[in-house]
Design an enzyme around this catalytic site. Structure first.
Site, mmCIF file in Angstrom:
data_model
loop_
_atom_site.group_PDB
_atom_site.id
_atom_site.type_symbol
_atom_site.label_atom_id
_atom_site.label_comp_id
_atom_site.label_asym_id
_atom_site.label_seq_id
_atom_site.Cartn_x
_atom_site.Cartn_y
_atom_site.Cartn_z
ATOM 1 N N ASP A 90 0.825 -1.212 0.000
ATOM 2 C CA ASP A 90 0.000 0.000 0.000
ATOM 3 C C ASP A 90 0.864 1.269 0.000
ATOM 4 O OD1 ASP A 90 -2.324 1.457 0.033
ATOM 5 O OD2 ASP A 90 -2.638 1.274 2.194
ATOM 6 N N GLY A 91 0.298 2.339 -0.559
ATOM 7 C CA GLY A 91 0.939 3.652 -0.458
ATOM 8 C C GLY A 91 1.613 4.146 -1.722
ATOM 9 N N GLY B 220 0.192 5.395 -4.407
ATOM 10 C CA GLY B 220 -0.432 6.657 -4.826
ATOM 11 C C GLY B 220 0.071 7.821 -3.987
ATOM 12 N N HIS C 35 3.047 3.415 -8.789
ATOM 13 C CA HIS C 35 2.916 1.972 -9.072
ATOM 14 C C HIS C 35 4.159 1.458 -9.804
ATOM 15 C CE1 HIS C 35 -1.079 2.061 -7.523
ATOM 16 N NE2 HIS C 35 -1.619 2.730 -8.527
ATOM 17 N N SER D 188 -7.037 -5.743 -6.145
ATOM 18 C CA SER D 188 -8.151 -6.344 -5.404
ATOM 19 C C SER D 188 -9.433 -6.294 -6.228
ATOM 20 C CB SER D 188 -8.358 -5.604 -4.080
ATOM 21 O OG SER D 188 -9.001 -4.368 -4.331
ATOM 22 N N TRP E 14 -11.197 -2.268 -9.150
ATOM 23 C CA TRP E 14 -11.844 -1.899 -10.416
ATOM 24 C C TRP E 14 -12.539 -0.546 -10.303
ATOM 25 C CZ3 TRP E 14 -10.426 -4.712 -14.400
ATOM 26 C CH2 TRP E 14 -10.128 -6.071 -14.227
ATOM 27 N N LEU F 117 11.409 -20.676 -4.384
ATOM 28 C CA LEU F 117 10.513 -19.663 -3.814
ATOM 29 C C LEU F 117 9.161 -19.821 -4.479
ATOM 30 C CD1 LEU F 117 9.863 -17.048 -2.195
ATOM 31 C CD2 LEU F 117 10.620 -15.756 -4.207
HETATM 32 C C1 FPP Z 1 -1.847 0.168 -3.301
HETATM 33 O O1 FPP Z 1 -1.369 1.494 -3.277
HETATM 34 C C2 FPP Z 1 -1.246 -0.536 -4.425
HETATM 35 C C3 FPP Z 1 -1.940 -1.107 -5.428
HETATM 36 C C4 FPP Z 1 -3.427 -1.116 -5.504
HETATM 37 C C5 FPP Z 1 -1.258 -1.755 -6.567
HETATM 38 C C6 FPP Z 1 -0.015 -2.494 -6.220
HETATM 39 C C7 FPP Z 1 0.676 -2.816 -7.475
HETATM 40 C C8 FPP Z 1 2.014 -2.772 -7.678
HETATM 41 C C9 FPP Z 1 2.991 -2.541 -6.615
HETATM 42 C C10 FPP Z 1 2.580 -2.944 -9.045
HETATM 43 C C11 FPP Z 1 2.284 -4.235 -9.751
HETATM 44 C C12 FPP Z 1 2.574 -5.447 -8.945
HETATM 45 C C13 FPP Z 1 3.329 -6.511 -9.355
HETATM 46 C C14 FPP Z 1 3.364 -7.741 -8.534
HETATM 47 C C15 FPP Z 1 4.143 -6.503 -10.577
HETATM 48 P P1 FPP Z 1 -2.419 2.648 -3.479
HETATM 49 O O2 FPP Z 1 -2.499 2.952 -4.925
HETATM 50 O O3 FPP Z 1 -3.724 2.262 -2.863
HETATM 51 O O4 FPP Z 1 -1.751 3.831 -2.699
HETATM 52 P P2 FPP Z 1 -2.509 4.948 -1.871
HETATM 53 O O5 FPP Z 1 -3.246 4.260 -0.753
HETATM 54 O O6 FPP Z 1 -1.401 5.821 -1.389
HETATM 55 O O7 FPP Z 1 -3.434 5.635 -2.820
#
Ligand code: FPP
Length: 241
Positions: free
Chosen positions: A21-22, A24, A38, A66, A70, A132
Site C-alpha cells: 500500500d501507499g 499513490g 505503481h 483487489s 476496479w 521460492l
Molecule cells: C496500493 O497502493 C497498491 C496497489 C493497488 C497496486 C499495487 C501494485 C504494484 C505494486 C505494481 C504491480 C505489482 C506486481 C506484482 C508486478 P495505493 O495505490 O492504494 O496507494 P494509496 O493508498 O497511497 O493511494
C-alpha cells in the site's frame, strides 16, 4: 542480512504475505501521477522477491489488484494491468532461472483474455520450481474467494461427493489450495486494515503495519519486520506455555 537470518530459530516466518500500500501517496507527495508510484512499486517488488532466499522465505504472496480496485479510474486500472503484464514478460526468464514458482490467485474471468493466458503460461513454465513460491493476487478478494469456495463445497455436497462441509473441504476449494497459511502479513503505508486479503488463510497470522509507503519498502525493512516477528509468541488459540 543473510547472517542475521541464519540465526533465526523455529519461529521463523517462511510464508510472508504483503499488502503493498501507499504507491499513490508516494507519487502524489512528489507531485507525480499515481501511476508513477505503481511503477516504482514494481521496482520494490523485484527487490523484495530477490531478497527472499537470503531471508529464508519460501513463500511470498503479494496483493497486486483487489476485487475493489476496479473502482479506480479507467487509466489507473489500465496502467496497473499493463505493469502486471510487463512484469510477467520481463521477469519470467529470471524467475525460471532462480527457481521461482509463480502462481496467481483471484478471478480470471474479468481480466483481459491475453493477460489471463500470459498468467497461465507463466504458471506452467515455473511449475517445476520450488526455491521460492511467489503468489500474486490479481482481481483477488477474500470474500469473493470464500463465496466461490462455498459454492464449490455446496456443489460437492449436492452431488453426493462428500457427506458434510468441513474446513478442509472449503480449503481445498480456495485459490490457495495446497499453499501454507501466511505466518506474517506485512502492510505498508501505515494503514491498519486487512482490506479483504486472505481472510480465511490469515486467521492466525501475525500482522505488521509498517509506516513507509510501498515504493520505500526495502529488503532491509523486510529483514527488520522478520526480526520483529521472531519476538512474537504465536499461540494459535491455546494458552501461553
Ligand atoms: C496500493 O497502493 C497498491 C496497489 C493497488 C497496486 C499495487 C501494485 C504494484 C505494486 C505494481 C504491480 C505489482 C506486481 C506484482 C508486478 P495505493 O495505490 O492504494 O496507494 P494509496 O493508498 O497511497 O493511494
Amino acid at each position: 542480512m543473510a547472517n542475521s537470518r541464519a540465526k533465526r530459530n523455529v519461529a521463523t516466518a517462511t510464508h510472508v504475505a504483503m499488502i503493498m500500500d501507499g504507491n499513490g501517496r508516494w507519487a502524489v507527495a512528489r507531485g507525480r501521477p499515481r501511476l508513477f508510484g505503481h511503477k516504482r512499486g514494481v521496482e520494490t517488488v523485484r527487490e523484495i522477491v530477490k531478497s527472499c532466499p537470503d531471508l529464508g522465505i519460501s513463500h511470498l504472496t503479494l496483493y497486486a489488484f483487489s476485487t475493489e480496485n476496479w473502482k479506480r479510474s479507467k487509466s489507473e486500472v489500465a496502467g496497473l494491468m499493463l505493469l502486471l503484464r510487463r512484469y510477467i514478460l520481463k521477469e519470467i526468464a529470471a524467475l525460471v532461472e532462480r527457481g521461482v514458482r509463480l502462481r496467481f490467485i483471484g478471478r480470471r474471468d474479468r481480466l483481459d483474455a491475453s493477460l489471463a493466458r500470459l498468467m497461465s503460461s507463466a504458471e506452467q513454465q515455473t511449475a517445476g520450481n520450488d526455491k521460492l513460491n511467489l503468489t500474486i493476487a490479481i482481481d483477488y478478494g477474500g470474500r469473493d474467494e470464500l463465496r466461490r469456495a462455498a459454492a464449490a463445497a455446496a456443489a460437492d455436497l449436492a452431488a453426493g461427493r462428500v457427506d458434510e462441509i468441513t474446513e478442509s473441504l472449503i480449503e481445498s476449494h480456495l485459490d490457495t489450495a495446497g499453499l501454507p497459511d501466511p505466518d506474517l502479513v506485512i502492510r505498508t503505508s501505515g494503514e491498519c486494515r486487512t482490506s479483504n486479503f486472505l481472510l480465511w488463510q490469515a486467521a492466525y497470522s501475525e500482522y505488521d503495519f509498517v509506516d513507509v509507503n510501498w515504493p520505500d519498502f526495502s529488503p532491509e525493512l523486510f529483514a527488520q519486520a522478520l526480526d520483529g516477528f521472531m519476538t512474537r509468541e504465536r499461540r494459535f488459540g491455546a494458552v501461553a506455555k
